[in-house]
Design a protein around this motif. Structure first.
Motif, PDB file in Angstrom:
ATOM      1  N   THR A 143     -32.429  48.378  50.584  1.00  8.45           N
ATOM      2  CA  THR A 143     -31.606  49.592  50.621  1.00  8.45           C
ATOM      3  C   THR A 143     -30.125  49.220  50.567  1.00  8.45           C
ATOM      4  O   THR A 143     -29.341  49.809  49.815  1.00  8.45           O
ATOM      5  CB  THR A 143     -31.897  50.397  51.900  1.00  8.45           C
ATOM      6  OG1 THR A 143     -33.263  50.835  51.878  1.00  8.45           O
ATOM      7  CG2 THR A 143     -30.994  51.625  51.986  1.00  8.45           C
ATOM      8  N   ARG A 144     -29.744  48.224  51.368  1.00 13.69           N
ATOM      9  CA  ARG A 144     -28.325  47.842  51.418  1.00 13.69           C
ATOM     10  C   ARG A 144     -27.827  47.308  50.068  1.00 13.69           C
ATOM     11  O   ARG A 144     -26.739  47.692  49.601  1.00 13.69           O
ATOM     12  CB  ARG A 144     -28.119  46.789  52.512  1.00 13.69           C
ATOM     13  CG  ARG A 144     -28.257  47.343  53.931  1.00 13.69           C
ATOM     14  CD  ARG A 144     -28.054  46.260  54.979  1.00 13.69           C
ATOM     15  NE  ARG A 144     -28.277  46.732  56.332  1.00 13.69           N
ATOM     16  CZ  ARG A 144     -27.380  47.376  57.063  1.00 13.69           C
ATOM     17  NH1 ARG A 144     -26.180  47.605  56.572  1.00 13.69           N
ATOM     18  NH2 ARG A 144     -27.659  47.788  58.284  1.00 13.69           N
ATOM     19  N   VAL A 145     -28.608  46.447  49.423  1.00 12.76           N
ATOM     20  CA  VAL A 145     -28.126  45.882  48.151  1.00 12.76           C
ATOM     21  C   VAL A 145     -28.175  46.921  47.034  1.00 12.76           C
ATOM     22  O   VAL A 145     -27.345  46.913  46.127  1.00 12.76           O
ATOM     23  CB  VAL A 145     -28.912  44.607  47.751  1.00 12.76           C
ATOM     24  CG1 VAL A 145     -28.688  43.498  48.764  1.00 12.76           C
ATOM     25  CG2 VAL A 145     -30.394  44.874  47.552  1.00 12.76           C
ATOM     26  N   LEU A 146     -29.155  47.822  47.113  1.00 14.29           N
ATOM     27  CA  LEU A 146     -29.242  48.869  46.093  1.00 14.29           C
ATOM     28  C   LEU A 146     -28.061  49.832  46.195  1.00 14.29           C
ATOM     29  O   LEU A 146     -27.474  50.217  45.170  1.00 14.29           O
ATOM     30  CB  LEU A 146     -30.567  49.629  46.231  1.00 14.29           C
ATOM     31  CG  LEU A 146     -30.791  50.777  45.246  1.00 14.29           C
ATOM     32  CD1 LEU A 146     -30.804  50.274  43.803  1.00 14.29           C
ATOM     33  CD2 LEU A 146     -32.101  51.514  45.565  1.00 14.29           C
ATOM     34  N   VAL A 147     -27.716  50.213  47.412  1.00 16.59           N
ATOM     35  CA  VAL A 147     -26.571  51.108  47.617  1.00 16.59           C
ATOM     36  C   VAL A 147     -25.308  50.492  47.003  1.00 16.59           C
ATOM     37  O   VAL A 147     -24.535  51.162  46.311  1.00 16.59           O
ATOM     38  CB  VAL A 147     -26.381  51.376  49.127  1.00 16.59           C
ATOM     39  CG1 VAL A 147     -25.010  51.994  49.414  1.00 16.59           C
ATOM     40  CG2 VAL A 147     -27.490  52.297  49.632  1.00 16.59           C
ATOM     41  N   LYS A 148     -25.123  49.207  47.262  1.00 21.18           N
ATOM     42  CA  LYS A 148     -23.939  48.520  46.725  1.00 21.18           C
ATOM     43  C   LYS A 148     -23.991  48.469  45.205  1.00 21.18           C
ATOM     44  O   LYS A 148     -22.985  48.721  44.523  1.00 21.18           O
ATOM     45  CB  LYS A 148     -23.878  47.107  47.311  1.00 21.18           C
ATOM     46  CG  LYS A 148     -22.601  46.366  46.989  1.00 21.18           C
ATOM     47  CD  LYS A 148     -22.562  45.026  47.714  1.00 21.18           C
ATOM     48  CE  LYS A 148     -21.268  44.283  47.390  1.00 21.18           C
ATOM     49  NZ  LYS A 148     -21.231  42.953  48.056  1.00 21.18           N
ATOM     50  N   GLU A 149     -25.164  48.157  44.659  1.00 18.75           N
ATOM     51  CA  GLU A 149     -25.302  48.040  43.208  1.00 18.75           C
ATOM     52  C   GLU A 149     -25.063  49.384  42.511  1.00 18.75           C
ATOM     53  O   GLU A 149     -24.529  49.423  41.396  1.00 18.75           O
ATOM     54  CB  GLU A 149     -26.705  47.521  42.862  1.00 18.75           C
ATOM     55  CG  GLU A 149     -26.937  47.199  41.405  1.00 18.75           C
ATOM     56  CD  GLU A 149     -26.076  46.036  40.900  1.00 18.75           C
ATOM     57  OE1 GLU A 149     -25.688  45.191  41.732  1.00 18.75           O
ATOM     58  OE2 GLU A 149     -25.805  45.985  39.689  1.00 18.75           O
ATOM     59  N   LEU A 150     -25.463  50.469  43.169  1.00 17.84           N
ATOM     60  CA  LEU A 150     -25.286  51.796  42.581  1.00 17.84           C
ATOM     61  C   LEU A 150     -23.863  52.332  42.755  1.00 17.84           C
ATOM     62  O   LEU A 150     -23.535  53.412  42.254  1.00 17.84           O
ATOM     63  CB  LEU A 150     -26.282  52.780  43.209  1.00 17.84           C
ATOM     64  CG  LEU A 150     -27.766  52.536  42.890  1.00 17.84           C
ATOM     65  CD1 LEU A 150     -28.642  53.505  43.683  1.00 17.84           C
ATOM     66  CD2 LEU A 150     -28.045  52.664  41.397  1.00 17.84           C
ATOM     67  N   GLY A 151     -23.048  51.579  43.490  1.00 14.57           N
ATOM     68  CA  GLY A 151     -21.660  52.007  43.675  1.00 14.57           C
ATOM     69  C   GLY A 151     -21.483  53.084  44.720  1.00 14.57           C
ATOM     70  O   GLY A 151     -20.457  53.776  44.739  1.00 14.57           O
ATOM     71  N   LEU A 152     -22.481  53.229  45.598  1.00 17.94           N
ATOM     72  CA  LEU A 152     -22.382  54.214  46.678  1.00 17.94           C
ATOM     73  C   LEU A 152     -21.745  53.564  47.899  1.00 17.94           C
ATOM     74  O   LEU A 152     -21.696  52.337  48.014  1.00 17.94           O
ATOM     75  CB  LEU A 152     -23.773  54.751  47.025  1.00 17.94           C
ATOM     76  CG  LEU A 152     -24.486  55.503  45.905  1.00 17.94           C
ATOM     77  CD1 LEU A 152     -25.917  55.857  46.322  1.00 17.94           C
ATOM     78  CD2 LEU A 152     -23.720  56.767  45.530  1.00 17.94           C
ATOM     79  N   GLU A 153     -21.280  54.403  48.808  1.00 24.59           N
ATOM     80  CA  GLU A 153     -20.660  53.880  50.025  1.00 24.59           C
ATOM     81  C   GLU A 153     -21.332  54.470  51.251  1.00 24.59           C
ATOM     82  O   GLU A 153     -21.675  55.655  51.280  1.00 24.59           O
ATOM     83  CB  GLU A 153     -19.164  54.231  50.043  1.00 24.59           C
ATOM     84  CG  GLU A 153     -18.371  53.534  48.944  1.00 24.59           C
ATOM     85  CD  GLU A 153     -16.882  53.860  49.020  1.00 24.59           C
ATOM     86  OE1 GLU A 153     -16.489  54.637  49.923  1.00 24.59           O
ATOM     87  OE2 GLU A 153     -16.127  53.344  48.181  1.00 24.59           O
ATOM     88  N   MET A 154     -21.546  53.634  52.248  1.00 28.12           N
ATOM     89  CA  MET A 154     -22.067  54.085  53.533  1.00 28.12           C
ATOM     90  C   MET A 154     -21.519  53.150  54.600  1.00 28.12           C
ATOM     91  O   MET A 154     -21.081  52.040  54.303  1.00 28.12           O
ATOM     92  CB  MET A 154     -23.601  54.058  53.538  1.00 28.12           C
ATOM     93  CG  MET A 154     -24.218  52.682  53.400  1.00 28.12           C
ATOM     94  SD  MET A 154     -26.029  52.750  53.392  1.00 28.12           S
ATOM     95  CE  MET A 154     -26.423  50.980  53.444  1.00 28.12           C
ATOM     96  N   GLU A 155     -21.514  53.618  55.828  1.00 32.53           N
ATOM     97  CA  GLU A 155     -21.095  52.762  56.933  1.00 32.53           C
ATOM     98  C   GLU A 155     -22.181  52.772  57.997  1.00 32.53           C
ATOM     99  O   GLU A 155     -22.908  53.759  58.150  1.00 32.53           O
ATOM    100  CB  GLU A 155     -19.764  53.215  57.507  1.00 32.53           C
ATOM    101  CG  GLU A 155     -19.724  54.633  58.026  1.00 32.53           C
ATOM    102  CD  GLU A 155     -18.325  55.030  58.483  1.00 32.53           C
ATOM    103  OE1 GLU A 155     -18.144  55.121  59.701  1.00 32.53           O
ATOM    104  OE2 GLU A 155     -17.436  55.232  57.619  1.00 32.53           O
ATOM    105  N   ASN A 156     -22.309  51.669  58.690  1.00 32.35           N
ATOM    106  CA  ASN A 156     -23.328  51.574  59.727  1.00 32.35           C
ATOM    107  C   ASN A 156     -23.043  52.573  60.843  1.00 32.35           C
ATOM    108  O   ASN A 156     -21.894  52.724  61.264  1.00 32.35           O
ATOM    109  CB  ASN A 156     -23.369  50.169  60.321  1.00 32.35           C
ATOM    110  CG  ASN A 156     -23.828  49.138  59.310  1.00 32.35           C
ATOM    111  OD1 ASN A 156     -24.632  49.432  58.427  1.00 32.35           O
ATOM    112  ND2 ASN A 156     -23.319  47.924  59.423  1.00 32.35           N
TER     113      ASN A 156
END
Length: 303
Positions: free
Chosen positions: A23-36
């Motif tokens: 999930t974490r690497v996919l979010v980054k690859e898709l250019g999305l942003e989230m914070e813990n």
């Protein structure tokens, strides 16, 4: 774009490690942003409500309030079906019961916690990818097609039940369906896979009973595995760490204890999308799964 707090819950920091990683690497690859989500607590899981339902509601409300009041987020994203369901249940109960909202707020004030006031929403990871990227966005980002991989998309029982806590579903074209969910089918098809006609998309895997009644859980998993194979699936795609672990463990148990072997592989949908984005199997945690899918993925030219 929503400001998203990532709530991994308990499972993704344990048995669902490959789901967290992918999930974490996919979010980054898709250019999305989230914070813990900081200082989060258990959502109440399935056991706490048996002690007192309000305790479960408060535990989820505390997580939502931290996201909103301390981190300024308007969305909490949870990849786990159980966490997602409990957060949505809390949203529903607080929105429809003044007494529940009052009790939750009083408990927060007594505990010195941020106070939930209904100003944050919960999304499943699948819904977030659908909302922000969608099938066309996935299609435009594919670097390594899933190449016709035949997939039974398994949503589990808590993603769509109970229906009343998901008011955004069943709202016509474009919305998710609680009767026949399709978001995972849409995204993986866009990545080059082929969704098979799988009748047990929302059947229970027996995850809640896996320790107390293993035979029943094994039988429920066998129903899912056999239905997927009968439909011609090579892979069951999952979106819940409990379902995923149950399918893998009881697939092994069925073979070892009952001599019933099934060949279908179990892979998180985030791992499959990650592979389609060109990420390596190790980066999305494929070797960390119990279900060994490397030979199949190599034979299909995906890895």
């Amino acid at each position: 774009m929503a400001k998203v707090a990532y709530y991994p819950g308990c499972a993704l920091e344990g048995s669902g490690g490959p789901y967290d990683k992918s999930t974490r690497v996919l979010v980054k690859e898709l250019g999305l942003e989230m914070e813990n989500l900081e200082d989060y607590n258990c959502c109440g899981a399935m056991e706490v409500k048996n002690i007192h339902p309000m305790l479960q509601t408060y535990m989820s409300a505390r997580n939502l309030a931290i996201a909103s009041k301390l981190q300024g987020c308007d969305t909490v994203m949870a990849p786990c079906n159980g966490c997602y369901r409990n957060l949505k249940q809390t949203e529903y109960e607080c929105a429809t019961s003044e007494e529940t909202m009052k009790t939750v707020q009083e408990l927060a004030e007594k505990s010195g916690d941020p106070v939930y006031d209904g100003d944050v929403r919960s999304l499943h990871a699948l819904e977030w990818f659908m909302e922000e990227i969608g099938p066309e966005g996935i299609k435009s980002r594919v670097k390594k097609s899933l190449n016709g991989l035949k997939i039974a998309n398994y949503y589990g029982c808590m993603y769509t039940r109970p229906r009343q806590i998901f008011p955004e579903k069943d709202q016509g074209p474009g919305s998710e369906s609680s009767y026949a969910p399709h978001f995972m089918d849409d995204l993986l098809n866009a990545a080059g896979a082929v969704a098979v006609d799988f009748p047990l998309k929302t059947a229970c895997c027996g995850g809640a009973h896996t320790l107390s009644d293993s035979d029943t859980s094994t039988q429920l998993v066998l129903n899912i595995l056999q239905a997927a194979e009968d439909a011609g699936a090579e892979v069951i795609a999952t979106e819940c760490p409990t379902c995923h672990s149950g399918l893998e463990m009881h697939q092994v148990r069925a073979e070892v204890e009952f001599g019933i072997k099934s060949n279908v592989k179990v892979i998180y949908f985030t791992q499959l999308l990650g592979l389609a984005m060109g990420l390596s199997p190790r980066k999305v945690g494929i070797p960390d799964n119990v279900s060994d899918s490397m030979d199949l993925l190599a034979a299909k030219g995906i890895v």
